[in-house]
Write an enzyme that holds these catalytic residues in place. Structure first.
Site, PDB file in Angstrom:
ATOM      1  N   SER A  52       0.838  -1.206   0.000  1.00 24.20           N
ATOM      2  CA  SER A  52       0.000   0.000   0.000  1.00 24.20           C
ATOM      3  C   SER A  52       0.868   1.250   0.000  1.00 24.20           C
ATOM      4  O   SER A  52       0.541   2.248  -0.660  1.00 24.20           O
ATOM      5  CB  SER A  52      -0.945   0.002   1.204  1.00 24.20           C
ATOM      6  OG  SER A  52      -0.213  -0.078   2.417  1.00 24.20           O
ATOM      7  N   GLU A  53       1.990   1.244   0.739  1.00 25.81           N
ATOM      8  CA  GLU A  53       2.960   2.335   0.731  1.00 25.81           C
ATOM      9  C   GLU A  53       4.376   1.794   0.726  1.00 25.81           C
ATOM     10  O   GLU A  53       4.645   0.714   1.272  1.00 25.81           O
ATOM     11  CB  GLU A  53       2.794   3.260   1.950  1.00 25.81           C
ATOM     12  CG  GLU A  53       1.617   4.205   1.882  1.00 25.81           C
ATOM     13  CD  GLU A  53       0.384   3.673   2.550  1.00 25.81           C
ATOM     14  OE1 GLU A  53      -0.662   4.346   2.553  1.00 25.81           O
ATOM     15  OE2 GLU A  53       0.446   2.534   3.077  1.00 25.81           O
ATOM     16  N   THR A  54       5.271   2.555   0.129  1.00 28.28           N
ATOM     17  CA  THR A  54       6.702   2.264   0.173  1.00 28.28           C
ATOM     18  C   THR A  54       7.418   3.505   0.683  1.00 28.28           C
ATOM     19  O   THR A  54       7.105   4.628   0.281  1.00 28.28           O
ATOM     20  CB  THR A  54       7.239   1.882  -1.216  1.00 28.28           C
ATOM     21  OG1 THR A  54       6.656   0.625  -1.603  1.00 28.28           O
ATOM     22  CG2 THR A  54       8.754   1.731  -1.205  1.00 28.28           C
TER      23      THR A  54
END
Length: 306
Positions: A52-54
């Site tokens: 979902s996020e990096t």
């Protein structure tokens, strides 16, 4: 003659944050050597990694910080991401770059954030991540419209706790854990409602819990951001404790630090537990909030970016 091009590869890790075992908690991507990457490249890397996020770690842009930290989804940059920050701290410890006990400061779009790497008997460390200050205000969203988008009845909402928003996250109190776990929102309608009231996320919670050592159970829906449901949301768990303190559900002592545990992810079969520390000043006002927990590396690789 054909112009020579230089390939560039970056190392990346996939980490299950707020989990002590693989395939639990919330997965986040981590890139430790992001210097020189354009914002669009970071977005593409985040899309390729698939979490979902990096998080992308860069050299510090100001003297007070050790590093600059940025977070990207597959579609955009976000101002803060708790679980990807915890994942970054975990990798810094696991790769031996820093050993606990250590304190670091990250420069971010939300200001300076402090990280504590705390010793742990089993994991490389237990990271504790400072979260941005929570500021709650009423939201004019009609409870009936909200309940309709969540596909529940207004009677399931808690009658004694208010609908309040912190930045663009709406905190929605439920009476019972069963009703919360059974939620199956209309994500298209919920996304439309979020756009109308300038909300990107809906933090639905109850003080009924699955485990006796926990203090609340939370589910987080963000369909307008492309995330129908987030497994474990650090950016909501920290403010959750502040909300409950301000509403008198939790009690804290002036000048002291209290610690509580939030549950999340069980409805997605990705259980995560978040430790939340809230420090109060001598007047009893919130001074700082930290979230933390264990993390597990589940994937390491190299990605070509040029």
């Amino acid at each position: 003659m054909t112009a020579m091009t230089t390939e560039r590869w970056v190392n990346f890790w996939l980490v299950d944050a707020f989990a002590s075992e693989p395939f639990q908690g919330n997965p986040a991507g981590v890139v430790l050597e992001a210097e020189g990457l354009e914002a669009e490249t970071m977005r593409l890397v985040a899309r390729e990694v698939g979490a979902s996020e990096t998080a992308f770690l860069l050299p510090a842009g100001e003297e007070a910080a050790d590093f600059t930290l940025r977070w990207f989804t597959s579609t955009c940059e976000v101002p803060f991401c708790g679980h990807a920050t915890l994942a970054t701290a975990h990798i810094l410890a696991e790769t031996g770059r820093y050993r606990p006990p250590t304190e670091l400061t990250f420069s971010t779009r939300r200001g300076l954030l402090r990280i504590r790497l705390c010793p742990s008997g089993e994991a490389p460390c237990i990271p504790m991540v400072q979260t941005p200050a929570a500021h709650f205000e009423p939201c004019p969203i009609p409870p009936g419209e909200l309940a309709a988008a969540l596909l529940t009845s207004p009677e399931q909402l808690h009658p004694d706790l208010p609908l309040l928003k912190d930045d663009t996250h709406l905190f929605v109190p439920f009476r019972r854990l069963e009703a919360l776990l059974n939620l199956g929102p209309d994500f298209r309608l919920l996304s439309r409602l979020g756009l109308e009231y300038e909300l990107t996320g809906f933090a639905c919670f109850t003080t009924e819990t699955l485990e006796p050592t926990s203090h609340w159970h939370l589910r987080f829906f963000a369909p307008a951001a492309g995330i129908n449901e987030d497994p474990v949301t650090g950016a909501a768990q920290g403010p959750m404790a502040v909300y409950l303190l301000e509403q008198g559900v939790l009690s804290g002592q002036a000048g002291q630090t209290g610690s509580w545990v939030g549950e999340q992810g069980d409805a997605l079969q990705r259980p995560g537990r978040v430790q939340v520390e809230v420090s109060l000043d001598e007047a009893g006002h919130v001074r700082q909030v930290y979230i933390g927990g264990p993390a597990v590396t589940v994937l390491q690789g190299r990605l070509r970016v040029g």
